[in-house]
Design a protein around this motif. Structure first.
Motif, short mmCIF file in Angstrom:
data_model
loop_
_atom_site.label_atom_id
_atom_site.label_comp_id
_atom_site.label_asym_id
_atom_site.label_seq_id
_atom_site.Cartn_x
_atom_site.Cartn_y
_atom_site.Cartn_z
N LYS A 1 -15.64 9.26 -66.10
CA LYS A 1 -15.26 9.35 -67.53
C LYS A 1 -16.50 9.35 -68.43
CE LYS A 1 -10.76 7.19 -66.79
NZ LYS A 1 -10.85 7.28 -65.31
N ILE A 2 -17.38 10.28 -68.11
CA ILE A 2 -18.64 10.36 -68.85
C ILE A 2 -18.48 11.23 -70.09
CG2 ILE A 2 -21.07 11.15 -68.70
CD1 ILE A 2 -20.34 8.65 -66.94
N HIS A 3 -19.11 10.78 -71.16
CA HIS A 3 -19.07 11.55 -72.40
C HIS A 3 -20.38 12.27 -72.60
CE1 HIS A 3 -16.64 7.87 -72.79
NE2 HIS A 3 -15.75 8.73 -73.27
N PHE A 4 -20.30 13.54 -72.89
CA PHE A 4 -21.47 14.22 -73.43
C PHE A 4 -21.00 15.37 -74.30
CE2 PHE A 4 -20.94 16.27 -69.31
CZ PHE A 4 -21.08 17.61 -69.60
N PRO A 5 -21.78 15.74 -75.30
CA PRO A 5 -21.30 16.69 -76.30
C PRO A 5 -21.08 18.10 -75.74
CG PRO A 5 -23.59 16.05 -76.72
CD PRO A 5 -23.14 15.24 -75.58
N LEU A 6 -19.97 18.69 -76.17
CA LEU A 6 -19.65 20.07 -75.80
C LEU A 6 -19.61 20.89 -77.10
CD1 LEU A 6 -16.71 19.18 -73.39
CD2 LEU A 6 -18.94 20.08 -72.69
N ASN A 7 -19.53 22.19 -76.97
CA ASN A 7 -19.46 23.09 -78.15
C ASN A 7 -20.57 22.84 -79.16
OD1 ASN A 7 -17.06 24.17 -77.10
ND2 ASN A 7 -15.92 22.44 -77.98
N LEU A 8 -21.75 22.58 -78.65
CA LEU A 8 -22.89 22.34 -79.55
C LEU A 8 -23.35 23.63 -80.22
CD1 LEU A 8 -24.98 19.95 -77.32
CD2 LEU A 8 -24.07 19.40 -79.57
N ALA A 9 -23.25 24.72 -79.45
CA ALA A 9 -23.86 25.98 -79.92
C ALA A 9 -23.26 26.45 -81.24
CB ALA A 9 -23.69 27.06 -78.85
N SER A 10 -22.00 26.07 -81.47
CA SER A 10 -21.36 26.52 -82.72
C SER A 10 -22.10 25.95 -83.95
CB SER A 10 -19.89 26.12 -82.74
OG SER A 10 -19.79 24.72 -82.61
N GLN A 11 -22.82 24.84 -83.73
CA GLN A 11 -23.55 24.25 -84.89
C GLN A 11 -25.00 24.70 -84.95
OE1 GLN A 11 -23.14 20.06 -83.96
NE2 GLN A 11 -21.10 20.58 -83.22
N TRP A 12 -25.44 25.48 -83.98
CA TRP A 12 -26.85 25.88 -83.95
C TRP A 12 -27.05 27.20 -84.70
CZ3 TRP A 12 -27.21 25.22 -77.91
CH2 TRP A 12 -27.26 23.84 -77.60
N SER A 13 -28.10 27.27 -85.48
CA SER A 13 -28.43 28.54 -86.14
C SER A 13 -29.08 29.46 -85.10
CB SER A 13 -29.41 28.29 -87.29
OG SER A 13 -30.65 27.90 -86.77
N ASP A 14 -29.11 30.72 -85.45
CA ASP A 14 -29.75 31.71 -84.58
C ASP A 14 -31.22 31.36 -84.34
OD1 ASP A 14 -28.19 33.62 -83.45
OD2 ASP A 14 -29.24 35.29 -84.46
N GLU A 15 -31.86 30.85 -85.41
CA GLU A 15 -33.30 30.50 -85.29
C GLU A 15 -33.49 29.36 -84.29
OE1 GLU A 15 -32.18 30.47 -89.09
OE2 GLU A 15 -32.11 32.49 -88.24
N THR A 16 -32.60 28.35 -84.38
CA THR A 16 -32.70 27.22 -83.46
C THR A 16 -32.59 27.71 -82.01
OG1 THR A 16 -31.71 25.76 -85.08
CG2 THR A 16 -31.62 25.01 -82.81
N ILE A 17 -31.62 28.56 -81.77
CA ILE A 17 -31.42 29.05 -80.40
C ILE A 17 -32.65 29.86 -79.97
CG2 ILE A 17 -29.98 30.46 -78.87
CD1 ILE A 17 -27.58 29.67 -80.59
N ASP A 18 -33.13 30.72 -80.87
CA ASP A 18 -34.31 31.53 -80.51
C ASP A 18 -35.52 30.66 -80.20
OD1 ASP A 18 -32.86 33.81 -80.76
OD2 ASP A 18 -33.55 34.30 -82.79
N GLU A 19 -35.64 29.57 -80.95
CA GLU A 19 -36.76 28.66 -80.70
C GLU A 19 -36.65 28.06 -79.29
OE1 GLU A 19 -38.47 25.03 -83.18
OE2 GLU A 19 -36.93 26.11 -84.31
N MET A 20 -35.43 27.68 -78.92
CA MET A 20 -35.23 27.09 -77.58
C MET A 20 -35.48 28.14 -76.51
SD MET A 20 -32.16 24.35 -78.01
CE MET A 20 -30.86 25.37 -78.68
N VAL A 21 -35.05 29.37 -76.78
CA VAL A 21 -35.27 30.46 -75.82
C VAL A 21 -36.78 30.63 -75.58
CG1 VAL A 21 -35.07 32.96 -75.46
CG2 VAL A 21 -33.12 31.67 -76.38
N GLU A 22 -37.56 30.53 -76.66
CA GLU A 22 -39.02 30.71 -76.52
C GLU A 22 -39.63 29.61 -75.66
OE1 GLU A 22 -38.99 34.10 -77.65
OE2 GLU A 22 -41.00 33.38 -77.12
N VAL A 23 -39.17 28.36 -75.91
CA VAL A 23 -39.69 27.25 -75.09
C VAL A 23 -39.35 27.52 -73.62
CG1 VAL A 23 -39.50 24.77 -74.56
CG2 VAL A 23 -39.46 25.56 -76.94
N ALA A 24 -38.09 27.89 -73.37
CA ALA A 24 -37.64 28.07 -71.99
C ALA A 24 -38.35 29.24 -71.30
CB ALA A 24 -36.12 28.27 -71.97
N ILE A 25 -38.43 30.36 -71.96
CA ILE A 25 -38.95 31.55 -71.27
C ILE A 25 -40.43 31.38 -70.89
CG2 ILE A 25 -39.74 33.00 -73.21
CD1 ILE A 25 -38.09 35.30 -71.67
N ASN A 26 -41.11 30.50 -71.61
CA ASN A 26 -42.53 30.29 -71.30
C ASN A 26 -42.77 29.41 -70.07
OD1 ASN A 26 -44.05 31.84 -73.14
ND2 ASN A 26 -43.17 30.58 -74.77
#
Ligand code: NAD
Ligand code: ZN
Length: 359
Positions: free
Chosen positions: A305-330
């Motif tokens: 019965k562990i809690h962790f947040p779901l549907n986070l992406a709906s609150q993320w701006s495109d810039e936030t996601i792109d920033e994370m993509v840059e961190v990851a791809i590197n």
């Protein structure tokens, strides 16, 4: 074959009650009463009197509670080093008692007492110039493998990256399963899953080898026992998780992490989500890469019965996601492990972005 020539921890004490031996263990490293030991302790223990009585503090020693709300930063390490160096000189040793965060603080400050300038200079592989001072780690939560790893992960102004070299490895660890009993359930799970995911990732990629598999399969089996079968109150549970964390860490050292950790680093760097939780958020969406292991993960979430947040992406701006993509791809070494040297043929920014959009 990949070639690695790795250093392990020098001494390891394991077993219930072994924390009580800490004083005896560090005694030979005290400098005839002239030096001091510097204790870093997780802030959770600040008001735990019974715990405090067990700390083998002597007259010259210093005790510093570490807040772990934020994961360790290069700034924190530089400040601690500068403050103690200026007031008391170089300690005889540092002792970190806590989770991955406090263990990393101990590992990093040990190095920074002997290496000049800011710790930001040393984020990366083999950039540290000199061995650090005597360093001891006492985990109070299990899963990260920080107790055995060659890295001390720090968040700096530019990157979240470890100080990685053979001198980062702790000289001594004390693994006492009694210490992890008080970890709250959700946190126990997030950090425990770090170990589960280390095993899955280290064994599903191009860098895997017989050595890493031997540790990885055993640690994975123990994680499955702990999280899929045993009741947490079963004394075996903490005993196994503590060993699984150690072996999962070794499995990783001889191999590499993969897709989940790359995405998780993006979540931590950009949104400051803690490592264990970030891993859970990412792993939950990686059925296309890690198949049945993700099914097992979902079963374990359900069972405890562990809690962790779901549907986070709906609150993320495109810039936030792109920033994370840059961190990851590197994080090329992770992609290289997960998909092989031609990883760019199966992975692009769009695929990474799609994973983030599912979270
Ligand atoms: P943590 O150290 O961040 O602690 C998590 C929480 O558990 C904190 O609130 C802490 O106060 C609490 N806690 C710890 N021990 C407790 C106890 N016995 N009882 C009750 N509460 C307790 O957690 P973590 O998941 O172990 O570590 C995460 C950190 O480790 C991150 O900073 C990550 O970057 C780092 N990390 C390092 C490595 C490495 O190889 N060096 C590997 C993975 C992660
Ligand atoms: Zn991890």
């Amino acid at each position: 074959m990949i070639f690695r020539n790795l250093k392990g921890v020098e001494k390891c004490a394991y077993g219930r009650g072994s924390f009580a031996k800490l004083g005896e263990i560090i005694a030979p490293k005290r400098q005839d009463g002239k030096g001091y030991m510097l204790f870093f302790v997780d802030e959770y223990f600040i008001d735990k009197e019974e715990f405090k009585q067990q700390l083998p503090l002597e007259a010259n020693d210093h005790l510093e509670y570490i807040q772990v709300e934020e994961e360790p930063t290069t700034q924190l390490i530089d400040d601690l080093r500068d403050r103690y160096l200026e007031k008391y000189g170089v300690p005889a040793g540092v002792i970190g008692i806590g989770g991955g965060s406090v263990l990393d603080v101990a590992k990093a400050t040990s190095l920074m007492f002997t290496n000049e300038g800011s710790s930001t200079r040393y984020q990366g592989l083999n950039l540290v110039k000199r061995p650090g001072i005597y360093a001891v780690g006492v985990p109070t939560i299990s899963g990260t493998g920080a107790e055995v790893s060659m890295t001390a992960v720090l968040t700096g102004p530019e990157k979240k990256l470890g100080l990685k070299c053979e001198w980062t490895v702790l000289n001594q660890i004390v693994l006492d399963p009694d210490l992890i009993a008080s970890v709250p359930n959700d946190q126990w799970f997030y950090t425990g899953m770090d170990c589960f995911i280390h095993c899955v990732e280290s064994m599903s990629g191009h860098m895997k080898n017989t050595f890493s598999e031997a540790y990885g399969y055993k640690a994975l089996e123990m994680c499955q026992e702990v999280f899929m079968k045993l009741d947490r109150k079963d004394p075996k549970s903490d005993e196994m998780l503590m060993v699984a964390s150690y072996m999962g860490g070794l499995s990783l050292t001889y191999s590499e992490v993969g897709v989940c950790h790359a995405l998780s680093y993006g979540l931590s760097k950009v949104l400051h989500i803690h490592h264990g939780l970030a891993n859970c958020i990412a792993f939950n969406q990686l059925e296309d890469v890690y198949g049945n292991h993700v099914g097992d993960f979902k079963f374990m979430v359900e069972k405890h019965k562990i809690h962790f947040p779901l549907n986070l992406a709906s609150q993320w701006s495109d810039e936030t996601i792109d920033e994370m993509v840059e961190v990851a791809i590197n994080l090329e070494h992770m992609w290289n492990h997960a998909f092989g040297p031609d990883w760019q043929t199966v992975l692009d920014r769009k695929r990474i972005k799609d994973w983030y959009l599912r979270m």
